[in-house]
Design an enzyme around this catalytic site. Structure first.
Site, PDB file in Angstrom:
ATOM      1  N   CYS A  28       0.845  -1.202   0.000  1.00  0.00           N
ATOM      2  CA  CYS A  28       0.000   0.000   0.000  1.00  0.00           C
ATOM      3  C   CYS A  28       0.877   1.248   0.000  1.00  0.00           C
ATOM      4  O   CYS A  28       1.660   1.464   0.926  1.00  0.00           O
ATOM      5  CB  CYS A  28      -0.938  -0.075   1.203  1.00  0.00           C
ATOM      6  SG  CYS A  28      -1.391   1.475   1.951  1.00  0.00           S
ATOM      7  N   CYS A  31       0.648   3.739   2.874  1.00  0.00           N
ATOM      8  CA  CYS A  31       1.187   3.128   4.097  1.00  0.00           C
ATOM      9  C   CYS A  31       2.704   3.285   4.128  1.00  0.00           C
ATOM     10  O   CYS A  31       3.284   3.600   5.170  1.00  0.00           O
ATOM     11  CB  CYS A  31       0.860   1.632   4.150  1.00  0.00           C
ATOM     12  SG  CYS A  31      -0.897   1.275   4.087  1.00  0.00           S
TER      13      CYS A  31
END
Lengths: 104, 285
Positions: A28, A31
């Site tokens: 991600c 992230c």
């Protein structure tokens, strides 16, 4: 320092006076951008709040338990109680203010 | 280590191009990101009456002139739809598709988002509604994803989701292209709202409800505060001062993104100001 949660075990975070758990995953993008921010905040807020990271792929039950539908999701716990959550990247100053506001 | 540009400029309308020209003339390394065909809105403008020196020029001719100006300076457009800009402190991460670029300063010239969000879209954002297939797609592995396709890149993102999800429901809106994959169902119904209970679980159309576990809303332009987490806005415009500075140090905004009037000549002027402010910012670091 950000402690990695492994094998779905986040008891330590729930036992702490104050804890922040960053639910994220290696694939991600936001992230990955948030990770160094959390690392820096864990130093700036040392002694006030413990920082944890839970990979949603490795801890699917925790992600399900806390209704994680979008990541990164940052959950703030006070004495084991969930007191706030924030979804998505935030710049450091923003994230710090969010965490501090939830800890009161 | 990826290359770190001095200035990343997001948007290829008159504001972004003007900023790129000034930044390049000032000798900065720049990344100009946006549709390579220049701003589509610009090419479709019938006639521009008030651009000094170019009386009654057509949008298409104006776009060609801008392209020629970029070519003359050796400025290349990096084709792509920017999904997010991350303020990392003394640098920025710019995510476009699968790539994350790095720059010391950023100029937002991405125009103004058209159209209102669907009912339920904001309510369920982060709870079943997502703007980024590459970010959140894997959360819906083996499940049903819906793609509300408002832009050209949506087809590619739907094909990516099809590699993960059991089923992908694809709602093409306007001129969105059609993706190809066995498990993609193209549904030609106009999305009206997103419904759910605690979490989004259906797309509502005129024909009824279409159930899905995750709903991806893919538009050309996203709201600036979504594009740049932490960015201060006033209504639909990015809050800027007269130097085109935003609340985030090193991030500047210009053109329609910075508010009215929506005029090419104003956009070009603000692009110039933003570039000069970015150059000054870099010199003081």
């Amino acid at each position: 320092m950000v402690t990695k949660i492994e094998n779905e075990k986040m008891e330590k975070a729930l036992e702490a006076k104050a804890a922040v758990v960053d639910f994220s995953a290696t694939w991600c993008g936001p992230c990955r951008m948030l990770a160094p921010v959390m690392e820096e905040l864990s130093e700036e807020l040392k002694g006030k709040v413990d920082f944890y990271n839970a990979d949603t792929d490795e801890n699917p039950q925790l992600a399900g338990k806390y209704n994680i539908y979008s990541i990164p999701a940052v959950l703030v716990f006070k004495d084991g109680q969930l007191v706030g959550s924030s979804v998505g990247f935030r710049p450091k100053a923003d994230m710090k203010a969010f965490i501090e506001s939830k800890l009161g | 280590m990826p290359q770190r540009y001095d200035i990343a400029i997001i948007g290829t309308g008159p504001a972004g191009i003007s900023a790129a020209i000034t930044a390049a003339v000032r000798g900065k390394t720049i990344l100009l990101l946006g549709p390579a065909a220049l701003s589509e809105k610009l090419s479709r403008a019938e006639k521009i009456e008030n651009y000094p020196g170019l009386p009654a020029i057509s949008g298409a001719d104006f776009a060609r002139a801008l392209s020629a100006h970029l070519d003359s300076l050796g400025i290349r457009i990096t084709d792509g739809r920017v999904g997010a800009v991350y303020a990392m402190g003394d640098w920025f991460g710019i995510q476009a598709g699968e790539t994350t670029y790095e720059a010391s300063a950023v100029i937002l010239a991405c125009g103004v988002a058209q159209g209102k969000p669907l009912p339920g879209e904001e309510e369920f954002l982060g709870r079943g509604v997502s703007y980024c297939a590459t970010c959140d797609g894997r959360l819906y592995r083996g499940k049903t994803a819906a793609v509300l396709a408002y832009c050209a890149e949506a087809a590619k993102e739907a094909e990516f989701l099809a590699t993960l999800c059991a089923r992908v429901l694809y709602f093409p809106v306007g001129r969105a292209p059609i993706p190809r994959a066995e498990n993609i169902e193209v549904i030609r119904e106009l999305p009206r709202a997103i419904a759910g209970e605690g979490k989004a679980n259906a797309v509502l159309t005129d024909a009824g409800a279409r159930e899905a576990d995750g709903i991806f809303v893919l538009r050309d332009a996203v709201l600036p505060e979504r594009l740049v987490p932490g960015l201060a806005t006033e209504g639909e415009r990015v809050a800027v001062d007269l130097s085109m500075r935003t609340n985030l140090p090193g991030l500047f905004a210009c053109g329609d993104a910075a508010g009215r009037p929506y005029q090419y000549v104003k956009a070009a002027g603000q692009g110039n100001t933003a570039a000069l402010s970015a150059v000054e910012y870099l010199s003081k670091r």
